[in-house]
Enzyme design. Structure first.
Site, PDB file in Angstrom:
ATOM      1  N   ASN A 175      -4.046  -2.781  -5.566  1.00  0.00           N
ATOM      2  CA  ASN A 175      -3.793  -3.043  -4.008  1.00  0.00           C
ATOM      3  C   ASN A 175      -5.081  -3.782  -3.620  1.00  0.00           C
ATOM      4  O   ASN A 175      -6.145  -3.212  -3.695  1.00  0.00           O
ATOM      5  CB  ASN A 175      -3.521  -1.953  -3.319  1.00  0.00           C
ATOM      6  CG  ASN A 175      -3.231  -2.216  -2.082  1.00  0.00           C
ATOM      7  OD1 ASN A 175      -3.062  -3.358  -1.417  1.00  0.00           O
ATOM      8  ND2 ASN A 175      -3.516  -1.212  -0.887  1.00  0.00           N
ATOM      9  N   MET A 232      -0.126  -6.022   1.856  1.00  0.00           N
ATOM     10  CA  MET A 232      -0.996  -5.080   1.062  1.00  0.00           C
ATOM     11  C   MET A 232      -0.074  -4.148   0.206  1.00  0.00           C
ATOM     12  O   MET A 232       1.046  -4.016   1.031  1.00  0.00           O
ATOM     13  CB  MET A 232      -1.982  -4.128   1.682  1.00  0.00           C
ATOM     14  CG  MET A 232      -3.185  -4.952   2.279  1.00  0.00           C
ATOM     15  SD  MET A 232      -4.428  -5.364   0.799  1.00  0.00           S
ATOM     16  CE  MET A 232      -5.762  -6.356   1.665  1.00  0.00           C
ATOM     17  N   CYS A 233      -0.049  -3.521  -0.831  1.00  0.00           N
ATOM     18  CA  CYS A 233       0.684  -2.740  -1.415  1.00  0.00           C
ATOM     19  C   CYS A 233       0.646  -1.309  -1.126  1.00  0.00           C
ATOM     20  O   CYS A 233      -0.525  -1.117  -0.522  1.00  0.00           O
ATOM     21  CB  CYS A 233       0.547  -3.129  -2.995  1.00  0.00           C
ATOM     22  SG  CYS A 233       0.871  -4.835  -3.392  1.00  0.00           S
ATOM     23  N   ARG A 234       1.392  -0.329  -1.647  1.00  0.00           N
ATOM     24  CA  ARG A 234       1.209   1.121  -1.619  1.00  0.00           C
ATOM     25  C   ARG A 234       1.403   1.524  -2.905  1.00  0.00           C
ATOM     26  O   ARG A 234       2.057   0.904  -3.671  1.00  0.00           O
ATOM     27  CB  ARG A 234       2.009   1.545  -0.433  1.00  0.00           C
ATOM     28  CG  ARG A 234       2.040   1.033   0.855  1.00  0.00           C
ATOM     29  CD  ARG A 234       1.104   1.631   1.615  1.00  0.00           C
ATOM     30  NE  ARG A 234      -0.396   0.741   1.525  1.00  0.00           N
ATOM     31  CZ  ARG A 234      -1.507   1.088   1.949  1.00  0.00           C
ATOM     32  NH1 ARG A 234      -1.555   2.088   2.676  1.00  0.00           N
ATOM     33  NH2 ARG A 234      -2.644   0.296   1.535  1.00  0.00           N
TER      34      ARG A 234
END
Length: 280
Positions: free
Chosen positions: A112, A1-3
């Site tokens: 995300n 997962m991204c931020r």
């Protein structure tokens, strides 16, 4: 997962989100606390608005923590509206074309989340694009394709409606092909005037989204996770919600694709939109 982190308000230096806070986006790139993976080192990007309708953009495949140019740019650039993203790849190689934010004309977008069985859905999704939008696709991610589909479905005229139609299309396509129906989507996007964010998941497990006031007057920040330890300053945005930050402040709305009802918690939060916005 991204931020990711996004801001709209009086001009701020990009470093106020990207590098300076105790839990800045660069800090989150190697030590995220509210994600499945703590490291988001598969590239980064920033998009910002200035004197031109279309955004400026800087992206690279280096981890955000190791790029000295990012720190220098963030210290010098001031903008009233910007998006910043650090990537943990769930699909698509580590290459610049796959780094967020994506831009097209005056629009910018970052995401995300994930689409279940994306490789089996990719071709029919791409087939929905007209020739110009198909030619604009330079990467291989589900995120970029969702952005282009939203443009196809009318992002320019009805941003939230187009995004809802895009996600509903993906869900219907998954059902039609008897594939896993899974959309997890927490995204921010902008036309240079308003900042939009959506938190939605078909399985009620959407990636996190928080909001807080920021800047000298009337500015707001939307983030994947808080930039500091002041829990009272940050409001968690419920799953099934859209947020619009514009000239008149914050507007919070229910968001869905028609495939599920909003939870009672989300309905309560949005029905108390004024109190919810004041808390932010």
């Amino acid at each position: 997962m991204c931020r990711w982190a996004a801001y709209r308000g009086e001009p701020l230096y990009l470093e106020d989100l990207v590098t300076s806070p105790a839990h800045s986006l660069i800090e989150q790139s190697h030590c995220a606390t509210r994600a499945k993976t703590a490291t988001n080192g598969d590239g980064f990007g920033i998009a910002w608005y200035g004197d031109h309708p279309e955004p400026g953009r800087y992206r690279d495949i280096l981890p955000a923590w190791s790029d000295c140019n990012l720190r220098s740019i963030a210290r010098q650039i001031r903008s009233p509206l910007f998006l910043a993203h650090v990537r943990a790849a769930t699909g698509g190689g580590t290459r610049r074309d796959n780094c967020h934010p994506f831009v097209h004309g005056r629009w910018s977008f970052m995401h995300n989340g994930q689409i279940g069985d994306f490789e089996q859905l990719r071709r029919p999704m791409e087939a929905m694009l007209d020739n110009d939008l198909y030619a604009a696709r330079t990467g291989t991610t589900d995120s970029e394709l969702l952005f282009l589909l939203a443009l196809q479905f009318g992002l320019e005229h009805d941003p939230l409606g187009a995004m809802a139609e895009t996600l509903a299309f993906v869900e219907r396509l998954s059902e039609h092909l008897e594939l896993q129906t899974l959309v997890r989507f927490t995204a921010a996007f902008s036309d240079g005037r308003d900042l939009y964010a959506v938190r939605y998941a078909s399985d009620w497990r959407a990636p996190t989204l928080y909001a807080a006031p920021m800047g000298p007057s009337g500015g707001y920040c939307l983030v994947s996770e808080p930039l500091n330890d002041d829990d009272n300053a940050w409001v968690e945005i419920p799953d099934g919600t859209a947020v619009i930050v514009g000239e008149n402040g914050v507007d919070v709305r229910l968001f869905g694709t028609g495939g599920r009802d909003a939870s009672p918690q989300t309905q309560h939060a949005v029905s108390n939109n004024r109190a919810f916005s004041r808390k932010m």
